[in-house]
Design an enzyme around this catalytic site. Sequence first.
Site, PDB file in Angstrom:
ATOM      1  N   ASP A  93      74.490 -14.474 -60.274  1.00 15.09           N
ATOM      2  CA  ASP A  93      75.946 -14.311 -60.338  1.00 15.09           C
ATOM      3  C   ASP A  93      76.619 -15.511 -61.016  1.00 15.09           C
ATOM      4  OD1 ASP A  93      75.751 -11.883 -59.073  1.00 15.09           O
ATOM      5  OD2 ASP A  93      76.807 -12.485 -57.254  1.00 15.09           O
ATOM      6  N   ASP A  94      77.864 -15.301 -61.428  1.00 12.02           N
ATOM      7  CA  ASP A  94      78.748 -16.358 -61.942  1.00 12.02           C
ATOM      8  C   ASP A  94      78.328 -16.890 -63.304  1.00 12.02           C
ATOM      9  OD1 ASP A  94      79.976 -16.034 -59.484  1.00 12.02           O
ATOM     10  OD2 ASP A  94      79.126 -17.848 -58.610  1.00 12.02           O
TER      11      ASP A  94
END
Length: 312
Positions: A13-14
């Site tokens: 993620d991110d």
Amino acid sequence: MPQPRILLVVTGDDFGYCPKRNQGIVDCFKAGGISSVSLLVNASAAKDAADLAKRHNIPIGLHANLSEGIPVCQSLRQDSTLVNERGFFHGKMGFRQALGRHQISMEQSSFFYVEVELELRDQIRLFRELTGHLPHHMDGHQHVHILQEVREVFAQVLSDHKIPYTRVPVEPGLHSCQCLPAHLKRFYAQVEKDALDSIPVFRRCGLRWPDVYLGLTTVGQNMSVSNLQRTLSHALSISSCAASNPEERVVTAELMVHPGYPSHPQKGGCGEGPDDFSQSADRQHELSVLTDLSLLAMYRKERVQLCAFKDL
């Protein structure tokens, strides 16, 4: 009886948050620790992240963001229910608190739904500009996509764009996990409730997700080879019991992770600078665990095959 084979999507993620997170995620992918990424298109290093994904053939989806930084949609950057007086999203807990305190009133609710839809569609548009294609999957930064006030429009937008996969964060073994502090247990219990309530909505819109979700109990310092093995085994046993013929059963799973190198204090984020989560040494700890040779050997032994959402 042999264990079933697992198709495991390990999602970083991110992606796009900052150059150091980007580099750590790419290093993790090249070492076999992750098999997919979710891109924050309103983050400071989103374009570099998209270019890195193209260069290294990294399967990439959209990490829809309604809680951190500045909206992609220009018209929502001021005088919008989605932002505060400084023009930023309300934050992970601030967004939830605003909804819970009814700061977004019934009179404003129709505007809120329209604004969420505008922002999600603009994030998909920007994703397509950056990558050259639609997302292979779409989930929510800080699990905003499963909130009661968001899930309907989120699911409809995915359906309209024919984005097939999303995330339903209901983790087996969550309630028996002893390593979580009380405040996280409370937050994750609410995440689970929101996720369960989202299932009928997502099904009605034809969305899909893996059989098993993992990752709430293995964030940061809670991630270890033994903890990952425990969560994976627990998921396997549940799925095996549900299968009529476990020997032929192929279990699909997603493991949510946040590897990287810690953000520089002055570089990154989605408009307000990097947060403590991204600056933490926990990001590099996750990178180290995910690329540990003993974990990769365990995958081979247990017939776990890492893959992307498009391979499910």
